[in-house]
Design an enzyme around this catalytic site. Structure first.
Site, PDB file in Angstrom:
ATOM      1  N   HIS A   1       0.982  -1.320   0.341  1.00 39.62           N
ATOM      2  CA  HIS A   1       0.247   0.256  -0.214  1.00 39.62           C
ATOM      3  C   HIS A   1       1.048   0.908  -0.527  1.00 39.62           C
ATOM      4  O   HIS A   1       2.285   1.178   1.051  1.00 39.62           O
ATOM      5  CB  HIS A   1      -0.669  -0.099   1.289  1.00 39.62           C
ATOM      6  CG  HIS A   1      -2.036   0.827   1.080  1.00 39.62           C
ATOM      7  ND1 HIS A   1      -1.843   2.068   1.813  1.00 39.62           N
ATOM      8  CD2 HIS A   1      -3.066   0.941   1.641  1.00 39.62           C
ATOM      9  CE1 HIS A   1      -2.942   3.028   1.905  1.00 39.62           C
ATOM     10  NE2 HIS A   1      -3.684   1.976   1.358  1.00 39.62           N
TER      11      HIS A   1
ATOM     12  N   CYS B   1      -4.441   2.171  -3.933  1.00 39.67           N
ATOM     13  CA  CYS B   1      -3.073   2.897  -3.458  1.00 39.67           C
ATOM     14  C   CYS B   1      -2.071   1.679  -3.384  1.00 39.67           C
ATOM     15  O   CYS B   1      -1.633   2.103  -2.049  1.00 39.67           O
ATOM     16  CB  CYS B   1      -3.783   3.178  -1.555  1.00 39.67           C
ATOM     17  SG  CYS B   1      -5.171   4.481  -1.309  1.00 39.67           S
TER      18      CYS B   1
ATOM     19  N   GLN C   1      -4.702  -5.230   7.111  1.00 38.37           N
ATOM     20  CA  GLN C   1      -5.481  -6.555   6.613  1.00 38.37           C
ATOM     21  C   GLN C   1      -5.319  -7.700   7.106  1.00 38.37           C
ATOM     22  O   GLN C   1      -5.732  -9.173   6.653  1.00 38.37           O
ATOM     23  CB  GLN C   1      -5.359  -7.050   4.762  1.00 38.37           C
ATOM     24  CG  GLN C   1      -5.135  -5.400   4.100  1.00 38.37           C
ATOM     25  CD  GLN C   1      -6.637  -4.985   4.075  1.00 38.37           C
ATOM     26  OE1 GLN C   1      -7.555  -6.038   4.421  1.00 38.37           O
ATOM     27  NE2 GLN C   1      -6.603  -3.479   3.628  1.00 38.37           N
TER      28      GLN C   1
ATOM     29  N   LYS D   1     -10.784  -0.982  10.345  1.00 44.61           N
ATOM     30  CA  LYS D   1     -10.599  -2.383   9.606  1.00 44.61           C
ATOM     31  C   LYS D   1     -11.386  -3.735  10.095  1.00 44.61           C
ATOM     32  O   LYS D   1     -11.685  -4.474   9.341  1.00 44.61           O
ATOM     33  CB  LYS D   1      -9.509  -2.716   8.617  1.00 44.61           C
ATOM     34  CG  LYS D   1      -8.860  -1.239   7.618  1.00 44.61           C
ATOM     35  CD  LYS D   1      -7.717  -1.503   6.461  1.00 44.61           C
ATOM     36  CE  LYS D   1      -7.424  -0.844   5.968  1.00 44.61           C
ATOM     37  NZ  LYS D   1      -9.000  -0.405   4.635  1.00 44.61           N
TER      38      LYS D   1
ATOM     39  N   ASP E   1       2.882  -4.671   8.174  1.00 46.88           N
ATOM     40  CA  ASP E   1       1.901  -3.909   7.930  1.00 46.88           C
ATOM     41  C   ASP E   1       0.713  -4.733   8.083  1.00 46.88           C
ATOM     42  O   ASP E   1       0.791  -5.890   7.641  1.00 46.88           O
ATOM     43  CB  ASP E   1       1.592  -2.704   6.395  1.00 46.88           C
ATOM     44  CG  ASP E   1       0.289  -2.408   5.845  1.00 46.88           C
ATOM     45  OD1 ASP E   1      -0.415  -2.161   7.276  1.00 46.88           O
ATOM     46  OD2 ASP E   1      -0.186  -2.213   5.350  1.00 46.88           O
TER      47      ASP E   1
END
Length: 430
Positions: A145, A388, A225, A248, A222
């Site tokens: 991202h 993104c 997700q 999220k 990261d």
């Protein structure tokens, strides 16, 4: 509910935890609405998740009964607000297996969390682990991202360091062909996505972390997700930092999390200066509080933290293993259904192994924006664009993609609605 057929070769565990998405849907008021006169099919959870009533109620109750600033007052409301805020921190810490609540820093999103770590690296950093200059390297991946690309580009520009990256294979996996050359003695930090927001790829961690630590580099994931969809234990991962965001994972916007090993956080300089992050202040100089306070200057997102704590409670009550297994079964079903759509090109792994419930695709000869508009007219909510992650679109030779993403409340009927919608798109555009 339509029976889900598990593809050959995929383990069928009879004792895996289960959930019923139809029961859970009752917790999400927005899922009952219509869009363009059609029942809404929400397939954009990778962008932002919907909020259960439990989270909405927790935030409303806080504003109605306990609203005050934190860490500043001895009155009742101030004490209650502080307890709620720090209570949310403790819930998040337990949720990800942190050794201490002090390892959890509240930010406004994952982007700020990544920037916070990037700003700790300077040519003259007191701690050599954060000393970065010409000749040093930062490693990311081609599937990141933008929030995990741009901060490192800016850092390398400031410090004169070199940015390098893992490539992506045609099947949507990280390319390890030059692994030992890529992560080497010049590497200072490896920062990459745990689960791709475009491809759904679940990236390996143990080999990368072992190699990075072998050469003296730090590792950041990261996990935006990952944390909403699967059990994440930072002790088992053995990484140095993870970043994720509340909106999220059934929580509100405006709050994210940086987790870092305590001794690293306390070796890092403050990101922002102001109230609440200080130890002492004189007109000549200031000294700074220990982590996490040193990274939370000013009034923090208090109500949002309460909402995030409620989201953690909700996800815990459902069970992260049940959520992960539901999404694995649903992804297997969706991959099978979409394989039957003529002209559809799937990006990312074509099997439900080592991938999450995010499916990005293109329809031959039809722009994703057109796909999205037709689907929206049918009530099906997907995201279109480069998500993104423009370098990834360039890698696969497309200007944009259509993305459908699932969560704990997604049903096979909604996957079927997507497939019917794509058939309608093909009819409209020939």
């Amino acid at each position: 509910m339509t029976a889900i057929e598990i593809p050959a070769g995929m383990p069928q565990y009879e004792d895996m935890p289960r959930l019923d998405p139809r029961e859970l849907r009752a917790d999400f008021p927005i899922l009952a609405r219509q869009v363009n006169g059609q029942p809404m099919v929400y397939l954009d959870s990778a962008n932002t998740s919907q909020k259960p009533q439990q989270v909405i109620d927790a935030m409303s109750d806080h504003l109605l009964r306990h609203n005050a600033n934190v860490a500043r007052s001895v009155h009742t409301l101030g004490t209650e607000a502080t307890e709620a805020y720090e209570g949310a921190r403790a819930k998040v810490a337990a949720f990800i297996g942190a050794a201490s609540a002090d390892e959890v820093v509240f930010t406004k999103n994952a982007t700020e969390a990544i920037n916070l770590v990037a700003h700790a690296f300077t040519p003259d950093a007191a701690d050599p682990r954060f000393r970065l200059g010409p000749g040093d390297e930062v490693v990311i991946s081609e599937m990141e991202h933008h929030s995990n690309i741009v901060p490192w580009q800016m850092l390398c520009d400031r410090a004169g360091a070199t940015l390098r990256w893992f490539g992506v294979t045609d099947t949507g996996r990280l390319d390890f062909d030059n692994f030992d050359d890529l992560v080497n003695e010049r590497t200072k930090i490896v920062s990459y996505t745990y689960v791709s927001n475009v491809l759904g790829t679940v990236n390996p961690t143990s080999a990368i972390t072992a190699r990075a630590h072998e050469v003296g580099a730090l590792v950041m994931l990261d996990a935006s997700q990952a944390v909403p969809h699967r059990a994440v234990d930072v002790a088992e991962l053995e990484v140095d930092f993870i970043a994720f965001t509340g909106h999220k994972m059934c929580g509100p916007t405006g709050i994210g999390v940086l987790w870092g090993r305590s001794e690293l956080l306390n070796a890092m300089p403050p990101f922002l200066g102001g109230g609440s992050m200080i130890e002492t202040v004189t007109m000549e100089r200031s000294t700074f509080a220990a982590a996490p306070a040193r990274f939370e200057a000013g009034t923090p997102p208090i109500t949002e933290a309460v909402g995030l704590g409620a989201a953690v409670d909700y996800l815990t009550s459902v069970g992260m293993d049940a959520i992960a297994w539901h999404e694995k079964e649903l992804t297997a079903y969706a991959l099978d259904v979409l394989a039957g759509v003529p002209g559809l090109r799937l990006f990312g792994p074509a099997v439900p192994v080592g991938r999450g419930g995010t499916l990005s695709f293109a329809l031959e000869g039809i722009h994703p924006h057109d796909v999205g508009q037709v689907l929206d007219s049918l009530g099906v909510q997907v995201r279109v664009g480069h998500h993104c992650a423009r370098p990834l679109c360039v890698r696969f030779g497309v200007p944009a993609m259509t993305r459908a993403s699932f969560y704990l409340h997604t049903t096979v009927e909604e996957v079927d609605a997507l497939a019917r919608g794509l058939e309608q798109v093909r009819k409209v555009f020939g």
